[in-house]
Scaffold this motif. Sequence first.
Motif, PDB file in Angstrom:
ATOM      1  N   ASP A  77       0.834  -1.211   0.000  1.00 24.65           N
ATOM      2  CA  ASP A  77       0.000   0.000   0.000  1.00 24.65           C
ATOM      3  C   ASP A  77       0.866   1.256   0.000  1.00 24.65           C
ATOM      4  OD1 ASP A  77      -2.410  -1.386   0.033  1.00 24.65           O
ATOM      5  OD2 ASP A  77      -2.622  -1.277   2.223  1.00 24.65           O
ATOM      6  N   SER A 101      -5.048  -0.012  -8.818  1.00 18.31           N
ATOM      7  CA  SER A 101      -4.621   1.255  -8.229  1.00 18.31           C
ATOM      8  C   SER A 101      -4.172   1.135  -6.780  1.00 18.31           C
ATOM      9  CB  SER A 101      -5.748   2.284  -8.328  1.00 18.31           C
ATOM     10  OG  SER A 101      -6.859   1.847  -7.567  1.00 18.31           O
ATOM     11  N   THR A 102      -4.241  -0.050  -6.203  1.00 18.17           N
ATOM     12  CA  THR A 102      -3.936  -0.196  -4.781  1.00 18.17           C
ATOM     13  C   THR A 102      -2.875  -1.272  -4.536  1.00 18.17           C
ATOM     14  OG1 THR A 102      -5.579  -1.919  -4.389  1.00 18.17           O
ATOM     15  CG2 THR A 102      -6.340   0.373  -4.217  1.00 18.17           C
TER      16      THR A 102
END
Length: 155
Positions: A77, A101-102
């Motif tokens: 993250d 996106s993470t």
Amino acid sequence: MARVVPPARPRKLAKVPFVELAEGRLQGVVSSGSDIDRVYVSSIAAAGHGYNCSTNNNRPCGGLGGAPCKHLRALADEAVLQYGIERVARYLRADVDGAASTGADLIAALSGGREPAPAAIVFSRFLRHLTYLELPVTTEPIPELHWFPATGAAR
């Protein structure tokens, strides 16, 4: 001239004070959620996606079983916040989907398993970085970092 790359997004340093893409791994230091005196050294290798997590004194992470533990997830993250998903995925040679996106998306794209990694080296690099926080503020070059330009690098 060394190129300074700003973070993709600002991040808080309390949970993951150190994250880097180095030595063929995404690696870093993650604070323990239960013991203020304990940190975990976590890493994911670019070659084969082998992962490891242990305390700074080389005890294996209790949550590291057949899948990445919460420390590896926190590292992913923060790496995405620091470098952006594209750069981290490219470095790890992970095939992430265009909508990724993470850090969770990154972890889902990995194919490796548990693999030993040199925690002492990563922890030593972290401690070395901490020493720079103790230096007085100056615009003069720091001898150990003489290869970086003294001005205009962070613009």
